[in-house]
Write an enzyme that holds these catalytic residues in place. Structure first.
Site, PDB file in Angstrom:
ATOM      1  N   LYS A  48       0.838  -1.200   0.000  1.00  0.00           N
ATOM      2  CA  LYS A  48       0.000   0.000   0.000  1.00  0.00           C
ATOM      3  C   LYS A  48       0.872   1.248   0.000  1.00  0.00           C
ATOM      4  CE  LYS A  48      -3.882  -2.413   2.089  1.00  0.00           C
ATOM      5  NZ  LYS A  48      -4.635  -2.834   3.292  1.00  0.00           N
ATOM      6  N   GLN A  92      -4.681  -1.588   9.368  1.00  0.00           N
ATOM      7  CA  GLN A  92      -4.642  -2.935   8.791  1.00  0.00           C
ATOM      8  C   GLN A  92      -5.273  -3.936   9.758  1.00  0.00           C
ATOM      9  OE1 GLN A  92      -3.710  -3.607   5.664  1.00  0.00           O
ATOM     10  NE2 GLN A  92      -4.101  -5.780   5.889  1.00  0.00           N
ATOM     11  N   ASP A 115     -11.171   2.804   3.853  1.00  0.00           N
ATOM     12  CA  ASP A 115     -11.593   1.405   3.782  1.00  0.00           C
ATOM     13  C   ASP A 115     -13.106   1.300   3.606  1.00  0.00           C
ATOM     14  OD1 ASP A 115      -9.688  -0.657   3.856  1.00  0.00           O
ATOM     15  OD2 ASP A 115      -9.279  -0.337   5.989  1.00  0.00           O
TER      16      ASP A 115
HETATM   17  N1  GUN Z   1      -7.185  -6.894   5.940  1.00  0.00           N
HETATM   18  C1  GUN Z   1      -7.562  -7.628   4.862  1.00  0.00           C
HETATM   19  N2  GUN Z   1      -8.184  -6.847   3.966  1.00  0.00           N
HETATM   20  C2  GUN Z   1      -8.184  -5.605   4.464  1.00  0.00           C
HETATM   21  C3  GUN Z   1      -8.659  -4.353   3.970  1.00  0.00           C
HETATM   22  O1  GUN Z   1      -9.242  -4.227   2.881  1.00  0.00           O
HETATM   23  N3  GUN Z   1      -8.478  -3.295   4.788  1.00  0.00           N
HETATM   24  C4  GUN Z   1      -7.866  -3.401   5.996  1.00  0.00           C
HETATM   25  N4  GUN Z   1      -7.731  -2.312   6.731  1.00  0.00           N
HETATM   26  N5  GUN Z   1      -7.417  -4.533   6.482  1.00  0.00           N
HETATM   27  C5  GUN Z   1      -7.567  -5.625   5.713  1.00  0.00           C
END
Ligand code: GUN
Length: 277
Positions: A48, A92, A115
């Site tokens: 990311k 995350q 998100d």
């Molecule tokens: N863990 C797995 N997928 C995601 C996501 O799309 N966003 C976040 N913040 N954590 C994740």
């Protein structure tokens, strides 16, 4: 059978975003918080951060120890809520068990919730009024759009009912005026339901659970799963080779939905930036 090339679609999306960023008076900013040192999460967070740099975003990668207290984490989010350089905040998941993930999500300002997990953003998605939409389902909608298939009235079956993928995915398809069935790993006669499906979205987290002969001829198959076999090989929730026989379109794993999630996160960060101006 045609492959839906997530890697290529994601690259095109990132190129578009980079072009737009070049014309802005300030870089959109994304903060990504990683708690602890889960190796898979560390890889996602690094990807990311790299994607942000590629499109010219300002990016803060914030690593916190696994034993951070709930209050310390909430204070960090409040600091970022009030930081004008930051347009998007992502924590995350999963978080260590002593932290309340729901409270953490609800503390992120809905305007910066890239998100799309905050109850306010999920509520707006349900009302078909969303502006920050969960990245993976939104990325799947972008992929479906590239096939040129009209979703109106189609039978779409979503396998998996998680907050991150299955539930918002079903709502995205409903908002596109499809007929949606939401299944899970315990659904009775799952194969029968899938055999009716014009579009299958697999997000159940069980390696190769969906068999090739469950796919209706001409169906579109979107595989959100990423599972590692004992051999080390990465596979989806669909038996790709067998499903390819009947599918008109199918996403590979890896190189399908995965890259789209990150590109869509960048898209959401740009949206949050524009909305905050
Ligand atoms: N863990 C797995 N997928 C995601 C996501 O799309 N966003 C976040 N913040 N954590 C994740």
């Amino acid at each position: 059978m045609k492959i839906i090339d997530g890697k290529k679609i994601a690259q095109d999306l990132r190129n578009d975003i980079a072009k737009k960023v070049g014309k802005l008076d300030r870089a959109p900013g994304l903060a990504v918080i990683l708690v602890g040192d889960d190796p898979a999460s560390a890889v996602y967070v690094r990807n990311k951060d790299n994607a942000c740099k590629e499109v010219g975003f300002y990016s803060e990668k914030i690593n916190k120890p696994a034993d951070i207290t709930q209050q310390q984490l909430l204070d960090e989010i409040e600091r970022l809520n009030n930081d004008d350089k930051i347009d998007g905040i992502l924590v995350q998941l999963p978080l260590p068990a002593h932290l309340d993930a729901n409270l953490v999500i609800e503390t992120i300002s809905p305007e910066k919730d890239v998100d799309g997990f905050h109850s306010e953003n999920i509520g707006k998605l349900m009302q078909n009024k969303a502006y920050l939409r969960p990245c993976t389902p939104k990325g799947v909608m972008t992929m479906l759009a590239t096939t040129g298939i009209d979703l109106v009235g189609k039978n779409c079956v979503v396998v998996g009912a998680s907050n991150i993928v299955g539930r918002p995915m079903a709502m995205e398809l409903l908002n596109a005026r499809a007929t949606v069935t939401i299944c899970n790993s315990r659904t009775t006669d799952l194969s029968g339901k899938l055999r009716q499906a014009d579009v299958v979205v697999a997000a159940v987290g069980i390696a190769q659970m969906i068999q090739g002969d469950w796919i209706k001829p001409g169906a579109v198959v979107i595989d959100v799963g990423i599972n590692r076999l004992d051999s080390g090989k990465l596979v989806g929730d669909v038996d790709f080779d067998a499903a390819s026989v009947n599918a008109a379109w199918i996403t590979p794993v890896p190189g399908g939905v995965g890259p789209m999630t990150i590109a869509t996160l960048l898209e959401n960060t740009l949206t949050a930036f524009e909305n905050r101006k």
